[in-house]
Design an enzyme around this catalytic site. Structure first.
Site, PDB file in Angstrom:
ATOM      1  N   ASP A 181     -37.856  -7.168   6.574  1.00 11.60           N
ATOM      2  CA  ASP A 181     -39.192  -7.122   7.186  1.00 11.60           C
ATOM      3  C   ASP A 181     -39.099  -7.108   8.705  1.00 11.60           C
ATOM      4  O   ASP A 181     -39.870  -6.410   9.378  1.00 11.60           O
ATOM      5  CB  ASP A 181     -40.014  -8.338   6.738  1.00 11.60           C
ATOM      6  CG  ASP A 181     -40.537  -8.164   5.322  1.00 11.60           C
ATOM      7  OD1 ASP A 181     -40.571  -7.022   4.821  1.00 11.60           O
ATOM      8  OD2 ASP A 181     -40.911  -9.184   4.709  1.00 11.60           O
ATOM      9  N   THR A 187     -37.531 -14.830  -9.531  1.00 11.39           N
ATOM     10  CA  THR A 187     -36.233 -15.319 -10.054  1.00 11.39           C
ATOM     11  C   THR A 187     -35.156 -15.305  -8.968  1.00 11.39           C
ATOM     12  O   THR A 187     -34.108 -15.914  -9.131  1.00 11.39           O
ATOM     13  CB  THR A 187     -35.744 -14.426 -11.206  1.00 11.39           C
ATOM     14  OG1 THR A 187     -35.508 -13.114 -10.672  1.00 11.39           O
ATOM     15  CG2 THR A 187     -36.751 -14.365 -12.327  1.00 11.39           C
ATOM     16  N   ARG A 217     -34.336  -8.288  -4.397  1.00  6.17           N
ATOM     17  CA  ARG A 217     -34.407  -9.592  -5.085  1.00  6.17           C
ATOM     18  C   ARG A 217     -35.778  -9.738  -5.727  1.00  6.17           C
ATOM     19  O   ARG A 217     -36.794  -9.539  -5.069  1.00  6.17           O
ATOM     20  CB  ARG A 217     -34.256 -10.742  -4.080  1.00  6.17           C
ATOM     21  CG  ARG A 217     -32.967 -10.779  -3.362  1.00  6.17           C
ATOM     22  CD  ARG A 217     -32.690 -12.137  -2.757  1.00  6.17           C
ATOM     23  NE  ARG A 217     -33.747 -12.662  -1.894  1.00  6.17           N
ATOM     24  CZ  ARG A 217     -33.722 -13.868  -1.368  1.00  6.17           C
ATOM     25  NH1 ARG A 217     -32.721 -14.685  -1.635  1.00  6.17           N
ATOM     26  NH2 ARG A 217     -34.674 -14.293  -0.580  1.00  6.17           N
ATOM     27  N   ASP A 260     -36.929 -12.981   6.973  1.00  3.87           N
ATOM     28  CA  ASP A 260     -36.659 -11.833   6.105  1.00  3.87           C
ATOM     29  C   ASP A 260     -36.134 -10.685   6.960  1.00  3.87           C
ATOM     30  O   ASP A 260     -36.879 -10.072   7.737  1.00  3.87           O
ATOM     31  CB  ASP A 260     -37.954 -11.428   5.369  1.00  3.87           C
ATOM     32  CG  ASP A 260     -37.669 -10.370   4.320  1.00  3.87           C
ATOM     33  OD1 ASP A 260     -37.099  -9.317   4.660  1.00  3.87           O
ATOM     34  OD2 ASP A 260     -37.992 -10.619   3.140  1.00  3.87           O
TER      35      ASP A 260
HETATM   36  C1  PRP Z   1     -32.326  -9.509   1.335  1.00  5.52           C
HETATM   37  C2  PRP Z   1     -31.072  -9.285   2.133  1.00  5.52           C
HETATM   38  C3  PRP Z   1     -30.017  -9.304   1.062  1.00  5.52           C
HETATM   39  C4  PRP Z   1     -30.548 -10.310   0.097  1.00  5.52           C
HETATM   40  C5  PRP Z   1     -29.801 -11.581   0.296  1.00  5.52           C
HETATM   41  O1  PRP Z   1     -32.765  -8.357   0.736  1.00  5.52           O
HETATM   42  O2  PRP Z   1     -31.090  -8.110   2.865  1.00  5.52           O
HETATM   43  O3  PRP Z   1     -29.832  -8.053   0.438  1.00  5.52           O
HETATM   44  O4  PRP Z   1     -31.925 -10.490   0.396  1.00  5.52           O
HETATM   45  O5  PRP Z   1     -30.201 -12.517  -0.631  1.00  5.52           O
HETATM   46  P1  PRP Z   1     -29.246 -13.051  -1.773  1.00  5.52           P
HETATM   47  O6  PRP Z   1     -27.925 -13.364  -1.141  1.00  5.52           O
HETATM   48  O7  PRP Z   1     -29.961 -14.272  -2.271  1.00  5.52           O
HETATM   49  O8  PRP Z   1     -29.139 -11.984  -2.819  1.00  5.52           O
HETATM   50  P2  PRP Z   1     -34.182  -8.233  -0.011  1.00  5.52           P
HETATM   51  O9  PRP Z   1     -34.013  -8.433  -1.471  1.00  5.52           O
HETATM   52  O10 PRP Z   1     -35.181  -9.093   0.694  1.00  5.52           O
HETATM   53  O11 PRP Z   1     -34.511  -6.705   0.147  1.00  5.52           O
HETATM   54  P3  PRP Z   1     -34.798  -5.844   1.475  1.00  5.52           P
HETATM   55  O12 PRP Z   1     -33.499  -5.703   2.212  1.00  5.52           O
HETATM   56  O13 PRP Z   1     -35.284  -4.552   0.916  1.00  5.52           O
HETATM   57  O14 PRP Z   1     -35.847  -6.548   2.295  1.00  5.52           O
HETATM   58  N1  URA Z   2     -32.984 -12.398   2.579  1.00  2.00           N
HETATM   59  C1  URA Z   2     -33.424 -12.416   3.847  1.00  2.00           C
HETATM   60  O1  URA Z   2     -33.779 -11.378   4.399  1.00  2.00           O
HETATM   61  N2  URA Z   2     -33.443 -13.599   4.499  1.00  2.00           N
HETATM   62  C2  URA Z   2     -33.054 -14.726   3.918  1.00  2.00           C
HETATM   63  O2  URA Z   2     -33.095 -15.778   4.573  1.00  2.00           O
HETATM   64  C3  URA Z   2     -32.608 -14.691   2.596  1.00  2.00           C
HETATM   65  C4  URA Z   2     -32.569 -13.515   1.945  1.00  2.00           C
END
Ligand code: PRP
Ligand code: URA
Length: 209
Positions: free
Chosen positions: A203, A108, A104, A200
């Site tokens: 993380d 945005t 993400r 997150d």
């Molecule tokens: C997080 C999570 C999803 C997404 C959800 O990933 O694991 O993939 O956000 O959010 P959304 O429904 O608003 O799209 P992130 O982009 O933080 O990446 P990561 O898994 O690499 O930490």
């Molecule tokens: N991605 C995450 O990892 N946590 C949230 O709460 C939303 C998006």
């Protein structure tokens, strides 16, 4: 039309509560996610087709259920989806694993695909897209859309924590997809994080922050 399946079970609920706690450290967080994924897998696979196979027990021969097909594909959305793979593989060691990388944009909140590697012949297998968080739904909508463009026609989505907005976004974009979740939380905060959520997920799984 797909359905929303909220899998409620005391063990899943108690484990999820531990995951929500900000003081739960990464090793425990990872273990809990793996355990919940395995428990959720029981419901996610409930409608997998079976057929009868002839088996000789120590007593006699008979026809007994076996899985009709054993080509199933688990597709974690990188990174956090990786945390759900081991639990599901424990349940289905024969499953294949494909990967979709989405991140993400921090401003945005829109997802961008940076990686996709799928096993050969996966298009017509049952596909389980897995990601612990369904927040705005943008990542799940894109991941499912990307798989559909590649010819997949039997996709289900498995999330740990969802929001009503995320569920609505997936249902609008991909109404045929069944969604399996352990909890539907209140909604999103101004940074598009799930409230109350668990923070997150990536993380916390990988200890990156
Ligand atoms: C997080 C999570 C999803 C997404 C959800 O990933 O694991 O993939 O956000 O959010 P959304 O429904 O608003 O799209 P992130 O982009 O933080 O990446 P990561 O898994 O690499 O930490
Ligand atoms: N991605 C995450 O990892 N946590 C949230 O709460 C939303 C998006």
């Amino acid at each position: 039309m797909g359905s929303l399946h909220v899998i409620s079970h005391p063990l899943i609920e108690a484990k999820l509560t531990r995951m929500r706690d900000k003081d739960t450290p990464s090793p425990e967080f990872r273990t809990l996610l793996k355990e919940i994924s395995l428990l959720m897998g029981y419901e996610v696979t409930r409608d997998f087709p079976t057929t009868l196979a002839r088996v000789e027990t120590p007593i006699c021969e008979g026809d007994f259920p076996v899985l009709k097909d054993d080509f199933f594909t688990i597709v974690p959305i990188l990174r956090a989806g990786l945390g759900m793979v081991d639990g599901l593989l424990e349940l289905m060691p024969f499953a294949h694993v494909g990967h979709i990388g989405l991140v993400r944009d921090e401003e945005t909140h829109m997802p961008e695909e940076y990686y996709c590697k799928m096993p050969e012949g996966y298009e017509h297998s049952i596909i389980m897209v897995v990601d612990p968080m369904l927040a705005t739904g943008g990542s799940a909508v894109d991941a499912v859309g990307s798989l559909k463009r590649r010819g997949c026609d039997n996709i289900r989505l498995v999330n740990l924590v969802a929001t009503p907005e995320g569920v609505a976004a997936v249902r609008e974009a991909h109404p045929e997809v069944d969604i399996y979740v352990a909890a539907v939380d209140e909604g999103l905060n101004e940074d598009a994080y799930i409230v109350p959520g668990l923070g997150d997920a990536g993380d916390r799984i990988f200890g990156t922050r």
